[in-house]
Design a protein around this motif. Sequence first.
Motif, PDB file in Angstrom:
ATOM      1  N   ALA A  19       0.824  -1.201   0.000  1.00 46.65           N
ATOM      2  CA  ALA A  19       0.000   0.000   0.000  1.00 46.65           C
ATOM      3  C   ALA A  19       0.861   1.254   0.000  1.00 46.65           C
ATOM      4  N   PRO A  20       1.396   1.660  -1.143  1.00 48.72           N
ATOM      5  CA  PRO A  20       2.133   2.924  -1.197  1.00 48.72           C
ATOM      6  C   PRO A  20       1.202   4.097  -0.897  1.00 48.72           C
ATOM      7  N   ASP A  21       1.741   5.084  -0.200  1.00 47.19           N
ATOM      8  CA  ASP A  21       0.944   6.261   0.164  1.00 47.19           C
ATOM      9  C   ASP A  21       1.844   7.493   0.092  1.00 47.19           C
ATOM     10  N   PRO A  22       2.279   7.883  -1.115  1.00 45.33           N
ATOM     11  CA  PRO A  22       3.293   8.931  -1.249  1.00 45.33           C
ATOM     12  C   PRO A  22       2.821  10.322  -0.860  1.00 45.33           C
ATOM     13  N   LEU A 531     -13.734   7.835 -13.178  1.00 45.57           N
ATOM     14  CA  LEU A 531     -12.807   8.635 -13.977  1.00 45.57           C
ATOM     15  C   LEU A 531     -11.435   7.981 -14.063  1.00 45.57           C
ATOM     16  N   VAL A 532     -11.038   7.266 -13.007  1.00 44.53           N
ATOM     17  CA  VAL A 532      -9.741   6.591 -13.003  1.00 44.53           C
ATOM     18  C   VAL A 532      -9.811   5.241 -13.715  1.00 44.53           C
ATOM     19  N   GLN A 533     -10.902   4.483 -13.471  1.00 40.45           N
ATOM     20  CA  GLN A 533     -11.013   3.138 -14.049  1.00 40.45           C
ATOM     21  C   GLN A 533     -11.382   3.163 -15.526  1.00 40.45           C
ATOM     22  N   ALA A 534     -12.247   4.105 -15.927  1.00 34.98           N
ATOM     23  CA  ALA A 534     -12.736   4.145 -17.307  1.00 34.98           C
ATOM     24  C   ALA A 534     -12.659   5.577 -17.822  1.00 34.98           C
ATOM     25  N   PRO A 535     -11.468   6.132 -17.950  1.00 34.30           N
ATOM     26  CA  PRO A 535     -11.321   7.550 -18.277  1.00 34.30           C
ATOM     27  C   PRO A 535     -11.898   7.943 -19.628  1.00 34.30           C
ATOM     28  N   GLY A 536     -12.027   6.996 -20.543  1.00 36.10           N
ATOM     29  CA  GLY A 536     -12.545   7.336 -21.856  1.00 36.10           C
ATOM     30  C   GLY A 536     -14.042   7.549 -21.910  1.00 36.10           C
ATOM     31  N   LEU A 537     -14.758   7.273 -20.818  1.00 36.50           N
ATOM     32  CA  LEU A 537     -16.218   7.386 -20.829  1.00 36.50           C
ATOM     33  C   LEU A 537     -16.712   8.809 -20.598  1.00 36.50           C
ATOM     34  N   PHE A 538     -15.856   9.689 -20.088  1.00 32.90           N
ATOM     35  CA  PHE A 538     -16.311  11.009 -19.663  1.00 32.90           C
ATOM     36  C   PHE A 538     -15.451  12.098 -20.295  1.00 32.90           C
ATOM     37  N   SER A 539     -16.084  13.237 -20.565  1.00 29.27           N
ATOM     38  CA  SER A 539     -15.347  14.379 -21.107  1.00 29.27           C
ATOM     39  C   SER A 539     -14.713  15.209 -20.007  1.00 29.27           C
ATOM     40  N   ALA A 540     -15.235  15.127 -18.774  1.00 28.57           N
ATOM     41  CA  ALA A 540     -14.687  15.865 -17.638  1.00 28.57           C
ATOM     42  C   ALA A 540     -15.349  15.348 -16.375  1.00 28.57           C
ATOM     43  N   GLY A 541     -14.756  15.698 -15.230  1.00 27.31           N
ATOM     44  CA  GLY A 541     -15.347  15.311 -13.960  1.00 27.31           C
ATOM     45  C   GLY A 541     -15.142  16.392 -12.916  1.00 27.31           C
ATOM     46  N   VAL A 542     -16.161  16.563 -12.060  1.00 21.67           N
ATOM     47  CA  VAL A 542     -16.057  17.445 -10.895  1.00 21.67           C
ATOM     48  C   VAL A 542     -16.434  16.608  -9.679  1.00 21.67           C
ATOM     49  N   CYS A 543     -15.512  16.482  -8.738  1.00 15.32           N
ATOM     50  CA  CYS A 543     -15.712  15.669  -7.534  1.00 15.32           C
ATOM     51  C   CYS A 543     -15.687  16.597  -6.326  1.00 15.32           C
ATOM     52  N   ALA A 544     -16.822  16.756  -5.671  1.00 17.56           N
ATOM     53  CA  ALA A 544     -16.935  17.646  -4.522  1.00 17.56           C
ATOM     54  C   ALA A 544     -16.930  16.835  -3.236  1.00 17.56           C
ATOM     55  N   ALA A 545     -16.127  17.260  -2.278  1.00 17.54           N
ATOM     56  CA  ALA A 545     -16.008  16.582  -0.978  1.00 17.54           C
ATOM     57  C   ALA A 545     -15.895  15.076  -1.144  1.00 17.54           C
ATOM     58  N   PRO A 546     -14.998  14.599  -2.014  1.00 16.52           N
ATOM     59  CA  PRO A 546     -14.962  13.157  -2.305  1.00 16.52           C
ATOM     60  C   PRO A 546     -14.154  12.386  -1.280  1.00 16.52           C
ATOM     61  N   LEU A 547     -14.530  11.140  -1.082  1.00 11.51           N
ATOM     62  CA  LEU A 547     -13.718  10.149  -0.385  1.00 11.51           C
ATOM     63  C   LEU A 547     -12.859   9.489  -1.455  1.00 11.51           C
ATOM     64  N   THR A 548     -11.532   9.496  -1.316  1.00  8.99           N
ATOM     65  CA  THR A 548     -10.696   8.960  -2.398  1.00  8.99           C
ATOM     66  C   THR A 548      -9.686   7.914  -1.942  1.00  8.99           C
ATOM     67  N   ASP A 549      -9.278   7.928  -0.658  1.00  8.74           N
ATOM     68  CA  ASP A 549      -8.306   6.951  -0.162  1.00  8.74           C
ATOM     69  C   ASP A 549      -9.058   5.975   0.737  1.00  8.74           C
ATOM     70  N   SER A 582     -10.318   1.974  -4.602  1.00  8.86           N
ATOM     71  CA  SER A 582      -9.857   3.296  -4.172  1.00  8.86           C
ATOM     72  C   SER A 582      -9.230   4.080  -5.325  1.00  8.86           C
ATOM     73  N   PRO A 583      -9.774   5.243  -5.678  1.00  7.26           N
ATOM     74  CA  PRO A 583      -9.199   6.009  -6.798  1.00  7.26           C
ATOM     75  C   PRO A 583      -7.743   6.408  -6.543  1.00  7.26           C
ATOM     76  N   TYR A 584      -7.460   6.826  -5.332  1.00  8.73           N
ATOM     77  CA  TYR A 584      -6.093   7.243  -5.006  1.00  8.73           C
ATOM     78  C   TYR A 584      -5.120   6.084  -5.174  1.00  8.73           C
ATOM     79  N   GLN A 585      -5.464   4.905  -4.640  1.00 11.38           N
ATOM     80  CA  GLN A 585      -4.569   3.762  -4.759  1.00 11.38           C
ATOM     81  C   GLN A 585      -4.404   3.332  -6.211  1.00 11.38           C
ATOM     82  N   ARG A 586      -5.466   3.428  -6.980  1.00 13.33           N
ATOM     83  CA  ARG A 586      -5.368   3.075  -8.405  1.00 13.33           C
ATOM     84  C   ARG A 586      -4.307   3.911  -9.109  1.00 13.33           C
ATOM     85  N   VAL A 587      -4.255   5.201  -8.769  1.00  5.45           N
ATOM     86  CA  VAL A 587      -3.309   6.088  -9.441  1.00  5.45           C
ATOM     87  C   VAL A 587      -1.886   5.833  -8.953  1.00  5.45           C
ATOM     88  N   VAL A 588      -1.689   5.772  -7.624  1.00  2.54           N
ATOM     89  CA  VAL A 588      -0.315   5.613  -7.129  1.00  2.54           C
ATOM     90  C   VAL A 588       0.210   4.202  -7.364  1.00  2.54           C
TER      91      VAL A 588
END
Length: 676
Positions: A19-22, A531-549, A582-588
């Motif tokens: 579980a990297p957490d940079p 947005l992280v798993q299927a980035p080609g499905l959306f033209s943009a994203g706005v995430c307000a007060a999101p849980l990400t980790d 977890s979106p954060y873990q997917r990216v890192v």
Amino acid sequence: MDSASETEREPSADDSAEAPDPYRWLEEMGSARTRAWLETQRGLLAGVAQGPGDHRWHELLSGAERSAYGRPVDPPVEAGGLVFRREHQPGGDLLVGQDDTPDGRRVLLDCREAEFGRIAHWGVSPEGGFAAVQVHYDGREDGGLQLLSTRPGTRPEHLPHAAPHTPLAFVGRWLLYGAGSRTEHTLLARNLATGTQHTVRLPVRGPVRLSLHAGTGDWLLVRTRTPGESVTRWWFARWRGPAVPDWKPLDLAGSRVTALELADDTCYLADGDIRAIDLTALDDGPRAVPRTVVPAPADGGPAPVRALRVLRTASGTGIVALRQRGTVRTLTVHRLKAGSPFPSDDRGAVVTWPARLRLGPVARDRAGRAGDGLWLLADDPRYGTHASRLALGEPLPARLRRSPLRTITVVSRDGTPVPVTLCDPGTAAPRGPRPTLVTVYGGFGIPLEPGWDPMIAAWLQAGGRVAWVHARGGGEYGPAWAEAGRAAGKARVVEDLCAAADALVERAETGPARPAVLAASNGGLIAAAALVQAPGLFSAGVCAAPLTDLLRYQEGGLGRLWQDEYGDPDDPGMRRALRDLSPYQRVVDADSPVAGPPVLFVTGGNDARVPAWHGWKLCAALQRHRAGSAPIHLDHDENSGHSGRSDTAAHTSGVRTLAFLSTATGLEHAQATVAV
């Protein structure tokens, strides 16, 4: 990309193959390093070039906001010859009382006098003499109550010990409310006549989480939940002021109570059927058998009762039930036979509504007695909110018979049908594909209800389309639908959103670009994951007060209460599922840079539910690991909380968000053709 070099990554002390957490250092929200990073993000956001459409979005959003001024935010409350309303006005909320005279309007509380104040919760005494109001300032959910007398010339009294989102109930001349934290309560009782106050002995030892229910008689119902226990318990007692209540258990084991109402000596509750319990008989003996007064609908699948009211007239009793079946709310009024506990043979007067619909409490006369009516409030995403009075024996409000909404059904990855509610722009807009804004929630058994919001109204006026994805995890189809989107099932919620985005393209609902997604809180998690798993499905994203980790969702905020929803990260199997979602873990965790569309994160420094660092960590990770030039921005406001921003700050953020989304979707907002 322009912002990647601004985000420093370093190995964390807890970095490991598992579980990297940079970007753990961003969790130190007050550190000099984090504050410097936030200042850099503010500079990046300020450097975004403004186009000619920004002024047009300012005009459209201002018009939508003005259209809401003076309209009720909640269902009005009728008590003691007054009709109470919470209204939004420029600069803040008002609580007003109106009698039946031309000059009878009284402003009881004006939040415009306190900068950035917002009414969060309020209630009125049965005879209309007092109102209890909780106000949040700068997004803080700090608790405290304002106790207001409706007599002219009186000043509010501050009750500082009230818990955030405090449970409260008026019983006769007493106000009962919860003191303490959001989740650990003691029960206080205040005599409205003398101003004296005392602590009420509860039927269980604390700490405990409470909810309170009172009706037209002197009965009080308390629901308790002790930390660490998954079972809730119900208790009832006659309220006799300073005397210690004689609490007795109300055995509802095995019942999924979704709504209840106290009327005189009877407790009406809904758990599919609507049943009645005689509290007097139960108080005198060990057990009273609930009787069914309105059976559940025999066809059409789950239709849980969301609100329940009991109306009285000289000729009989009426049961008002607000049910939800899928995307439709059904309001039914059943007349009970005079002298009989059973309903008449007819199925009741019925009206349906595809958007948010709320019931106010039963009207009370000047003596505090229950009447024959109540107020309801219907939301319409295009036209605003509309209040109507419903009275027993009178036709249901005609205004609820039209709506601009329609529903389509998409098929998720595992074959599950998922409903999507659509709102088209006005009739003057071109037919066919339109730039589409998608939103989702999918959690905690809460149904996603289309409602009026100035940003949504401005998007529709500009010619865009809006889609609400009723994903699993919500409450649209009852407990099984909610359970399907919990814990390891949370991945299904992401799949439901992705299926909807694909279907909107395939069915030519969206264009010229793919849809954009805008979601908040748990919905912000789902949007970020998609947005992280299927980035080609959306033209943009706005995430307000999101849980990400998700590996650290229990750290800070209210995360320690959410294990039932997200699963136990200490369980090895569940931890693997959380890491994968977890979106954060997917990216890192990614071996190569992550492609994707532009993303805007919106956070508040006073968010007491989801710490702002969740959004910050994913923002930093995407800025560092993004492939391509799609911008990743953070819009952070120190003086806002989980429920968003107030007034000027909300407007500024709204204009920025609409411009961001319209650029990505191709919405020609300067060519607005529709008026709300």
